[in-house]
Design an enzyme around this catalytic site. Structure first.
Site, mmCIF file in Angstrom:
data_model
loop_
_atom_site.group_PDB
_atom_site.id
_atom_site.type_symbol
_atom_site.label_atom_id
_atom_site.label_comp_id
_atom_site.label_asym_id
_atom_site.label_seq_id
_atom_site.Cartn_x
_atom_site.Cartn_y
_atom_site.Cartn_z
ATOM 1 N N HIS A 287 5.059 -7.446 -0.155
ATOM 2 C CA HIS A 287 3.361 -6.624 -0.316
ATOM 3 C C HIS A 287 3.226 -6.101 0.890
ATOM 4 O O HIS A 287 3.548 -6.995 1.977
ATOM 5 C CB HIS A 287 2.509 -8.274 -1.090
ATOM 6 N N ASN B 291 7.812 -11.410 0.480
ATOM 7 C CA ASN B 291 7.963 -10.096 -1.490
ATOM 8 C C ASN B 291 7.743 -8.781 -1.132
ATOM 9 O O ASN B 291 8.074 -8.317 -2.407
ATOM 10 C CB ASN B 291 7.093 -10.660 -1.853
ATOM 11 N N GLU C 257 0.620 -6.567 -4.472
ATOM 12 C CA GLU C 257 1.984 -7.003 -5.182
ATOM 13 C C GLU C 257 2.976 -6.565 -5.625
ATOM 14 O O GLU C 257 3.158 -5.535 -6.899
ATOM 15 C CB GLU C 257 1.805 -8.562 -5.858
ATOM 16 N N ASP D 8 -8.235 -6.945 3.476
ATOM 17 C CA ASP D 8 -8.676 -7.583 2.245
ATOM 18 C C ASP D 8 -9.397 -8.686 2.706
ATOM 19 O O ASP D 8 -9.648 -9.073 3.969
ATOM 20 C CB ASP D 8 -7.239 -7.792 1.511
#
Ligand code: F6R
Length: 246
Positions: A138, A136, A143, A67
């Site tokens: 991800h 979380n 996400e 990313d």
């Protein structure tokens, strides 16, 4: 799934670096999928150390990163390209022309994402993908709620991710709000996945991701469906998973 329990961050980094170096030694022309963040820093340090000792040669190896923030160029110290150069590429003999990170400065998201997918295809796919795990759940910037069938795409970052990244920027306004990321499908197509986790703060999400239901609400849970995945974690991060799992 194979699970390696490491004593601490250093041991985790060494174990994961061992897997990556074995890949490069067995197939020097392999394609490595790489991640940024705090988790892989020790892995990259270890690989650079083994390179300096003459134990690994990256001259024919290629890499693709997961990313990049939209709007940040390679010279920006917060860009993932800058991170990769500093933490790995400048310290080993990989040809930088064979290292790929999404182009955060390309304003046409559609164009950049298709270019990146095409590039991965042209390279023959990813042999070993290194991943970190977000608090979380991800992976990359996929996400909670992310569809499992996406290739590279542009995402709006979750507020919790913006807040977690806030510490690296002068103010919250400076934290990029969008990023280009490989999708879950791109990640799942890697032939092998190595995910590294460290610290007590990750223990609950490790349990949910690998021993809970497979759901887009916990993006990493999809990794349970991959047929060649290795989880390398330190004792703290693995502390909530059932003992029978080892
Ligand atoms: C980094 C990335 C992220 C991180 C994750 C964990 O390229 O895609 O998914 O792997 O946020 O970050 P750390 O390792 O800092 O806990």
């Amino acid at each position: 799934m194979k699970i390696y329990r490491a004593k601490d961050f250093r041991d985790m980094s060494r174990k994961a670096a061992n897997i990556i170096s074995a890949q490069v030694i067995l197939n020097p022309q392999c394609v490595l999928g790489l991640a940024t963040g705090s988790s892989p820093i020790g892995v990259y340090k270890q690989l650079a150390e083994w390179y300096r000792k003459g134990d690994i040669d990256f001259s024919e190896t290629k890499s693709v990163n997961l990313d990049e923030y939209c709007g940040l160029g390679p010279e920006n110290e917060q860009s993932y390209r800058f991170f990769m150069n500093k933490n790995l590429f400048d310290n080993i003999n990989i040809d930088k022309n064979n290292t790929y990170v999404p182009n955060g400065l390309e304003p046409d998201a559609q164009k950049e994402c298709r270019r990146y997918d095409e590039l991965i295809r042209r390279l023959g796919g990813i042999d070993t993908q290194l991943l970190g795990l977000g608090h979380n759940g991800h992976i990359g910037f996929n996400e909670p709620g992310a569809a499992f069938d996406k290739d590279t795409h542009c995402v709006e970052l979750a507020q919790s991710t913006i807040e977690a990244n806030r510490r690296f920027f002068a103010s919250e306004e400076d934290v990029p709000k969008r990023a280009y990321t490989m999708g879950i499908r791109s990640i799942m197509q890697a032939r092998r996945i190595v995910i590294i986790v460290s610290g007590e703060g990750k223990a609950e999400i490790v349990r949910k991701s690998f021993f809970g239901p497979i759901t887009p609400e916990v993006p990493a849970s999809v990794l349970q469906l991959h047929n060649n995945i290795t989880l390398v974690g330190d004792e703290a991060a693995l502390s909530l998973i059932p003992e029978e799992a080892f």
